[in-house]
Design a protein around this motif. Structure first.
Motif, PDB file in Angstrom:
ATOM      1  N   ILE A  63       0.852  -1.195   0.000  1.00  0.00           N
ATOM      2  CA  ILE A  63       0.000   0.000   0.000  1.00  0.00           C
ATOM      3  C   ILE A  63       0.886   1.242   0.000  1.00  0.00           C
ATOM      4  CG2 ILE A  63      -1.890   1.224   1.122  1.00  0.00           C
ATOM      5  CD1 ILE A  63      -2.621  -1.369   2.534  1.00  0.00           C
ATOM      6  N   MET A  64       0.874   1.976  -1.099  1.00  0.00           N
ATOM      7  CA  MET A  64       1.630   3.220  -1.222  1.00  0.00           C
ATOM      8  C   MET A  64       0.761   4.379  -0.730  1.00  0.00           C
ATOM      9  SD  MET A  64       4.687   2.746  -2.535  1.00  0.00           S
ATOM     10  CE  MET A  64       5.601   1.391  -3.317  1.00  0.00           C
ATOM     11  N   CYS A  65       1.263   5.129   0.243  1.00  0.00           N
ATOM     12  CA  CYS A  65       0.486   6.210   0.846  1.00  0.00           C
ATOM     13  C   CYS A  65       1.154   7.559   0.574  1.00  0.00           C
ATOM     14  CB  CYS A  65       0.371   6.002   2.351  1.00  0.00           C
ATOM     15  SG  CYS A  65      -0.295   4.382   2.813  1.00  0.00           S
ATOM     16  N   SER A  66       0.373   8.516   0.086  1.00  0.00           N
ATOM     17  CA  SER A  66       0.935   9.820  -0.245  1.00  0.00           C
ATOM     18  C   SER A  66      -0.174  10.855  -0.340  1.00  0.00           C
ATOM     19  CB  SER A  66       1.685   9.749  -1.575  1.00  0.00           C
ATOM     20  OG  SER A  66       2.180  11.016  -1.949  1.00  0.00           O
ATOM     21  N   ASP A  67       0.170  12.103  -0.070  1.00  0.00           N
ATOM     22  CA  ASP A  67      -0.786  13.197  -0.207  1.00  0.00           C
ATOM     23  C   ASP A  67      -0.630  13.906  -1.543  1.00  0.00           C
ATOM     24  OD1 ASP A  67      -2.598  13.518   2.078  1.00  0.00           O
ATOM     25  OD2 ASP A  67      -0.753  13.562   3.251  1.00  0.00           O
ATOM     26  N   VAL A 111       3.596   1.698   3.006  1.00  0.00           N
ATOM     27  CA  VAL A 111       4.723   2.554   2.635  1.00  0.00           C
ATOM     28  C   VAL A 111       4.314   4.023   2.693  1.00  0.00           C
ATOM     29  CG1 VAL A 111       6.460   3.044   0.864  1.00  0.00           C
ATOM     30  CG2 VAL A 111       5.493   0.729   1.057  1.00  0.00           C
ATOM     31  N   ASP A 112       5.049   4.812   3.459  1.00  0.00           N
ATOM     32  CA  ASP A 112       4.898   6.267   3.404  1.00  0.00           C
ATOM     33  C   ASP A 112       5.845   6.768   2.326  1.00  0.00           C
ATOM     34  OD1 ASP A 112       4.974   9.009   3.653  1.00  0.00           O
ATOM     35  OD2 ASP A 112       5.510   9.037   5.783  1.00  0.00           O
ATOM     36  N   ILE A 113       5.280   7.078   1.171  1.00  0.00           N
ATOM     37  CA  ILE A 113       6.102   7.569   0.068  1.00  0.00           C
ATOM     38  C   ILE A 113       5.905   9.073  -0.157  1.00  0.00           C
ATOM     39  CG2 ILE A 113       4.418   7.054  -1.765  1.00  0.00           C
ATOM     40  CD1 ILE A 113       6.874   5.970  -3.404  1.00  0.00           C
ATOM     41  N   GLY A 175      -4.435   8.046  -0.589  1.00  0.00           N
ATOM     42  CA  GLY A 175      -4.046   9.428  -0.802  1.00  0.00           C
ATOM     43  C   GLY A 175      -5.254  10.260  -1.173  1.00  0.00           C
ATOM     44  N   ILE A 176      -5.747  11.038  -0.240  1.00  0.00           N
ATOM     45  CA  ILE A 176      -6.900  11.880  -0.537  1.00  0.00           C
ATOM     46  C   ILE A 176      -6.580  12.756  -1.762  1.00  0.00           C
ATOM     47  CG2 ILE A 176      -8.404  13.709   0.344  1.00  0.00           C
ATOM     48  CD1 ILE A 176      -8.768  10.918   1.644  1.00  0.00           C
ATOM     49  N   ASP A 241       2.197   8.096  -4.737  1.00  0.00           N
ATOM     50  CA  ASP A 241       1.626   6.754  -4.552  1.00  0.00           C
ATOM     51  C   ASP A 241       1.542   6.017  -5.885  1.00  0.00           C
ATOM     52  OD1 ASP A 241      -0.305   8.595  -5.381  1.00  0.00           O
ATOM     53  OD2 ASP A 241      -1.925   7.733  -4.193  1.00  0.00           O
ATOM     54  N   ILE A 242       1.092   6.716  -6.920  1.00  0.00           N
ATOM     55  CA  ILE A 242       0.984   6.116  -8.247  1.00  0.00           C
ATOM     56  C   ILE A 242       2.366   5.749  -8.776  1.00  0.00           C
ATOM     57  CG2 ILE A 242       0.261   6.521 -10.642  1.00  0.00           C
ATOM     58  CD1 ILE A 242      -1.931   8.397  -9.476  1.00  0.00           C
ATOM     59  N   ALA A 243       3.327   6.651  -8.609  1.00  0.00           N
ATOM     60  CA  ALA A 243       4.689   6.400  -9.082  1.00  0.00           C
ATOM     61  C   ALA A 243       5.290   5.179  -8.388  1.00  0.00           C
ATOM     62  CB  ALA A 243       5.558   7.627  -8.853  1.00  0.00           C
TER      63      ALA A 243
END
Length: 358
Positions: A63-67, A111-113, A175-176, A241-243
């Protein structure tokens, strides 16, 4: 990271192994093709691994997490802080994907990316590029180098998981605002219309939905991404997150591990990976039909069929544990069913019985 590295080590499916798998599948005690997609999945798995008999022993959803800076434009129904909150909740196992993963005996790799907050947790994989992307309604989301760095995060994580014994992975995200980035990518890559690509995300009301479409129109006008250059599309209008997930798909192909697509956002990442190297799609399995607008367009571009249709649109990787179970079932068919010869079944007699039932 050199962009040429994205193409290194990715080789096609093992055709000889697929022929051998097809031959065994066609000789199992059943009418040819009667187990439908299960047969195709088992054969494709043999093409990925080079093995006739595959055993799924260790599974994980990444799970890739990003804002996303575009949240400044009011395109999301939830506040941005939810990204950080849910990132922690994934680790606790109390989200939708957490419950489904536990039910299907698979692990979550969170993952906090690019989360906008500083999260400290022993089980969090911290690969933060920076605190969220820039506002794509005003300029590019990230630099090209940042996009390549995020892709490398995904590739390296797949290698780590392979070394740890994982042999089936799924893709999730948090990622909101990331459906705005995803829709922008889809339009940029395919030339489809805003109406075809833009959905309500987590549930926008009519007024906010119309605003979201206007923002996406502005995003594309401001950034003018080149559809022939998937990395440019990604760094101009995408998200970390997409990257990161693009890297997961590239890594899955490079290290020959089957990878399951979840919903719209992870499918967009799959499309970018495919545009970078079209062999990658041969290692992908879409888990389910997402209810998010644009999803079917992505699968059409990839030429892939989803395994399930459960009217889901949660994201997070929630479809992956369910699809894992079906993929495991396909290996059991190959491994544990008898052929006509092994089961001492006379093929001519069997055919006669089958025709009688018809």
């Amino acid at each position: 990271m050199q962009e040429s590295c994205l193409l290194e080590g990715i080789k096609p499916l093992y055709e000889k192994s697929m022929i051998e798998a097809k031959e065994r599948m066609d000789n199992l005690v059943k009418p040819i093709g009667s187990l439908g997609k299960l047969e195709k999945m088992a054969i494709k798995l043999s093409g990925i691994t080079g093995e006739l008999y595959n055993h799924i022993t260790k599974k994980a959803v990444i799970i890739m997490c990003s804002d996303n800076g575009v949240c400044e434009e009011g395109v999301a129904s939830a506040p941005q802080i939810v990204t950080a909150t849910q990132t922690v909740n994934f680790i606790k196992g109390v989200t939708g994907v957490g419950v489904l993963a536990r039910h299907n005996n698979c692990d979550l790799k969170v993952v906090d990316i690019g989360v906008n907050e500083e999260i400290k947790h022993s089980e969090l994989i911290n690969r933060k590029i920076r605190k969220g992307t820039s506002n794509i309604a005003k300029g590019e989301a990230m630099t090209r180098e940042e996009a390549l760095t995020a892709i490398r995060v995904g590739i390296d994580l797949v290698l780590t998981l392979k070394k740890e014994g994982y042999n089936l992975i799924g893709t999730g995200e948090m990622g909101i605002g990331n459906t705005t980035s995803s829709s922008s990518i889809l339009i940029a890559l395919t030339g489809c219309s805003i109406e075809e690509a833009v959905g309500r995300g987590a549930g926008l009301i009519d007024e906010a939905f119309e605003k979201k479409k206007k923002v996406i129109k502005k995003v594309l006008e401001v950034n003018t991404p080149n559809s022939k250059d998937p990395i440019e599309v990604l760094h101009k209008v995408g998200g970390f997150d997409i990257a990161g997930l693009v890297g997961v798909y590239l890594g899955a192909a490079k290290y020959r591990i089957p990878v399951v697509i979840d919903g719209f956002i992870s499918a967009i990442a799959a499309l970018i990976a495919y545009r970078i190297n079209n062999i990658t799609k041969d290692f992908m399995f879409p888990s389910h039909i997402s209810m998010e607008k644009g999803y079917n367009l992505v699968l059409s571009e990839l030429g892939l069929e989803p395994i399930l249709d459960l009217s889901m649109r949660l994201g997070e990787g929630s479809g992956c544990p369910l699809a894992f179970n079906i993929l495991e079932a396909s290996t059991k068919i190959m491994n544990e069913m008898s052929t006509f010869e092994e089961g001492n079944v006379d093929l001519d007699d069997y055919k006669g019985l089958w025709e009688e039932k018809i």
